[in-house]
Design an enzyme around this catalytic site. Structure first.
Site, PDB file in Angstrom:
ATOM      1  N   SER A   1       1.431  -2.940  -9.557  1.00 35.17           N
ATOM      2  CA  SER A   1       1.995  -2.485  -8.285  1.00 35.17           C
ATOM      3  C   SER A   1       3.069  -3.459  -7.831  1.00 35.17           C
ATOM      4  CB  SER A   1       0.897  -2.395  -7.227  1.00 35.17           C
ATOM      5  OG  SER A   1       1.499  -2.163  -5.964  1.00 35.17           O
TER       6      SER A   1
ATOM      7  N   HIS B   1       3.548   1.272 -10.420  1.00 36.01           N
ATOM      8  CA  HIS B   1       3.131   1.870  -9.148  1.00 36.01           C
ATOM      9  C   HIS B   1       4.032   1.343  -8.030  1.00 36.01           C
ATOM     10  CE1 HIS B   1       0.040   3.653  -6.473  1.00 36.01           C
ATOM     11  NE2 HIS B   1       0.198   2.585  -5.711  1.00 36.01           N
TER      12      HIS B   1
ATOM     13  N   ASP C   1       4.719   1.392  -3.921  1.00 29.20           N
ATOM     14  CA  ASP C   1       4.096   1.669  -2.624  1.00 29.20           C
ATOM     15  C   ASP C   1       5.132   1.805  -1.522  1.00 29.20           C
ATOM     16  OD1 ASP C   1       1.217   1.579  -3.124  1.00 29.20           O
ATOM     17  OD2 ASP C   1       1.590  -0.493  -3.735  1.00 29.20           O
TER      18      ASP C   1
ATOM     19  N   MET D   1       5.851   2.487   2.337  1.00 30.08           N
ATOM     20  CA  MET D   1       5.146   2.429   3.629  1.00 30.08           C
ATOM     21  C   MET D   1       6.144   2.533   4.766  1.00 30.08           C
ATOM     22  SD  MET D   1       2.630  -0.762   2.863  1.00 30.08           S
ATOM     23  CE  MET D   1       1.648  -0.881   1.382  1.00 30.08           C
TER      24      MET D   1
ATOM     25  N   HIS E   1       3.700   6.126  -4.595  1.00 33.13           N
ATOM     26  CA  HIS E   1       2.604   6.347  -3.645  1.00 33.13           C
ATOM     27  C   HIS E   1       3.199   6.341  -2.239  1.00 33.13           C
ATOM     28  CE1 HIS E   1      -1.330   4.429  -1.838  1.00 33.13           C
ATOM     29  NE2 HIS E   1      -1.130   5.656  -1.400  1.00 33.13           N
TER      30      HIS E   1
ATOM     31  N   MET F   1       2.969   6.342   1.477  1.00 27.55           N
ATOM     32  CA  MET F   1       2.110   6.125   2.648  1.00 27.55           C
ATOM     33  C   MET F   1       2.999   6.334   3.870  1.00 27.55           C
ATOM     34  SD  MET F   1       0.036   2.856   1.142  1.00 27.55           S
ATOM     35  CE  MET F   1       1.231   2.585  -0.149  1.00 27.55           C
TER      36      MET F   1
ATOM     37  N   MET G   1      -8.351   5.839  -2.682  1.00 28.20           N
ATOM     38  CA  MET G   1      -8.014   4.497  -2.184  1.00 28.20           C
ATOM     39  C   MET G   1      -9.293   3.660  -2.103  1.00 28.20           C
ATOM     40  SD  MET G   1      -4.769   4.261  -1.805  1.00 28.20           S
ATOM     41  CE  MET G   1      -4.820   2.593  -1.117  1.00 28.20           C
TER      42      MET G   1
ATOM     43  N   GLY H   1      -2.110  -0.054   3.172  1.00 27.97           N
ATOM     44  CA  GLY H   1      -1.184  -0.796   4.023  1.00 27.97           C
ATOM     45  C   GLY H   1      -0.839  -2.186   3.494  1.00 27.97           C
TER      46      GLY H   1
ATOM     47  N   GLY I   1      -1.540  -5.312   0.260  1.00 17.59           N
ATOM     48  CA  GLY I   1      -2.129  -5.773  -0.980  1.00 17.59           C
ATOM     49  C   GLY I   1      -3.148  -6.860  -0.673  1.00 17.59           C
ATOM     50  N   GLY I   2      -3.921  -7.245  -1.685  1.00 16.06           N
ATOM     51  CA  GLY I   2      -4.805  -8.393  -1.553  1.00 16.06           C
ATOM     52  C   GLY I   2      -6.080  -8.184  -0.753  1.00 16.06           C
TER      53      GLY I   2
ATOM     54  N   ASP J   1      -6.877   2.343  -6.301  1.00 15.67           N
ATOM     55  CA  ASP J   1      -5.805   1.489  -5.795  1.00 15.67           C
ATOM     56  C   ASP J   1      -6.354   0.606  -4.677  1.00 15.67           C
ATOM     57  OD1 ASP J   1      -3.409   0.424  -4.952  1.00 15.67           O
ATOM     58  OD2 ASP J   1      -2.548   2.322  -4.254  1.00 15.67           O
ATOM     59  N   GLY J   2      -6.342  -0.709  -4.944  1.00 18.71           N
ATOM     60  CA  GLY J   2      -6.767  -1.670  -3.934  1.00 18.71           C
ATOM     61  C   GLY J   2      -7.936  -2.506  -4.422  1.00 18.71           C
ATOM     62  N   GLY J   3      -7.711  -3.812  -4.532  1.00 17.70           N
ATOM     63  CA  GLY J   3      -8.794  -4.717  -4.932  1.00 17.70           C
ATOM     64  C   GLY J   3      -9.256  -4.535  -6.366  1.00 17.70           C
TER      65      GLY J   3
ATOM     66  N   GLY K   1      -2.194  -4.832  -8.193  1.00 17.37           N
ATOM     67  CA  GLY K   1      -1.137  -5.601  -7.542  1.00 17.37           C
ATOM     68  C   GLY K   1      -1.348  -7.077  -7.788  1.00 17.37           C
TER      69      GLY K   1
HETATM   70  C1  DX5 Z   1      -2.276  -0.831  -0.719  1.00 21.37           C
HETATM   71  C2  DX5 Z   1      -1.343  -0.352  -1.819  1.00 21.37           C
HETATM   72  C3  DX5 Z   1      -1.680  -0.911  -3.140  1.00 21.37           C
HETATM   73  C4  DX5 Z   1      -1.522  -2.404  -3.277  1.00 21.37           C
HETATM   74  C5  DX5 Z   1      -2.703  -2.904  -4.044  1.00 21.37           C
HETATM   75  O1  DX5 Z   1      -2.034  -0.126   0.445  1.00 21.37           O
HETATM   76  O2  DX5 Z   1      -1.402   1.076  -1.913  1.00 21.37           O
HETATM   77  O3  DX5 Z   1      -0.998  -0.245  -4.198  1.00 21.37           O
HETATM   78  O4  DX5 Z   1      -0.350  -2.799  -3.938  1.00 21.37           O
HETATM   79  O5  DX5 Z   1      -2.722  -4.288  -4.030  1.00 21.37           O
HETATM   80  P1  DX5 Z   1      -3.932  -5.139  -4.617  1.00 21.37           P
HETATM   81  O6  DX5 Z   1      -4.063  -4.763  -6.054  1.00 21.37           O
HETATM   82  O7  DX5 Z   1      -3.465  -6.543  -4.414  1.00 21.37           O
HETATM   83  O8  DX5 Z   1      -5.165  -4.788  -3.832  1.00 21.37           O
HETATM   84 ZN    ZN Z   2      -0.585   2.129  -3.788  1.00 20.29          ZN
END
Ligand code: DX5
Ligand code: ZN
Length: 227
Positions: free
Chosen positions: A14, A39, A41, A43, A72, A74, A145, A150, A152-153, A184-186, A206
């Protein structure tokens, strides 16, 4: 366009977690590490509490790679902006079921397909699988999700999202549908296998991909975790 089935597991770096002072080099790093899909993102500061980038960045990335671009969105009013993302060269465009549309989500999905691209739907951790059911025949992927979208991390929300992922897999297999299941996420080498066990085959990474200094090594570990 990538022709894979939901039996293939892929790691999707990502770009949100990349070093934006050298986006071109980061794209190459992902490609050289063996990524086939990237990927992106988007926003809007309204649908989610963060602002990232828009069609111009997608277009810049497109000009710098032949990787499959998984966009993606958002954002609210994805139908208003759709043409720009198609023009920018997105291969897949994923819409959120919780977002507002000027026309409708179904109409927006149809426009993506009519343009010859792939389309997906995304579900916020709090949104039940049932909301996506009327659209499942029209989509190429369902994004479950695994964090509140919103940023990363954030930590992987296992208890809140894994039963839904398994339900989406069981429903697909029972009805002979084809959609990919994306998380997607964590996602890290220790959480990806949990998601795989519940049906995921597309793993957005990410921090776990762009964080470590050696991307090839990160890719190796992540890919091994979902092999
Ligand atoms: C979060 C994004 C993710 C993000 C994931 O809202 O949609 O794609 O980049 O980041 P990690 O992998 O660090 O959780
Ligand atoms: Zn995403």
């Amino acid at each position: 366009m990538e022709n894979i089935t939901h039996h293939t597991s892929l790691i999707l770096p990502s770009l949100l977690a990349a070093d934006w002072s050298q986006v071109g080099a980061e794209i190459s790093r992902a490609e050289q590490a063996g990524a086939r899909w990237l990927h992106l993102d988007v926003m809007d500061g309204a649908f989610v509490d963060n602002i990232s980038f828009g069609p111009q960045m997608v277009s810049t990335v497109r000009q710098n790679t032949s990787m499959y671009l998984d966009v993606h969105l958002m954002i609210h009013r994805a139908d208003h902006y759709l043409e720009r993302f198609l023009k920018a060269g997105a291969d897949n465009i994923t819409l959120h079921v919780e977002a507002n549309y000027q026309t409708s989500m179904a109409e927006t999905l149809k426009r993506i397909r009519d343009a010859g691209r792939h389309c997906g739907l995304a579900l916020h951790p709090a949104t039940p699988f049932e909301v996506a059911k009327p659209y499942l025949e029209q989509i190429d992927l369902l994004l479950i999700m695994t964090v509140v979208p919103g940023f990363g991390g954030q930590p992987f929300m296992e208890n809140e999202t894994m039963p839904k992922l398994a339900a989406a897999r069981d429903y697909r297999d029972l009805h002979g549908l084809k959609y990919h299941l994306e998380v997607d996420g964590g996602i890290y080498a220790h959480t990806a296998p949990i998601a795989k066990k519940h049906g995921a085959n597309l793993f957005v990474c990410g921090t776990s991909f762009f964080g470590p200094p050696d991307a090839s090594d990160a890719m190796k570990q992540l890919a091994a975790a979902v092999a």
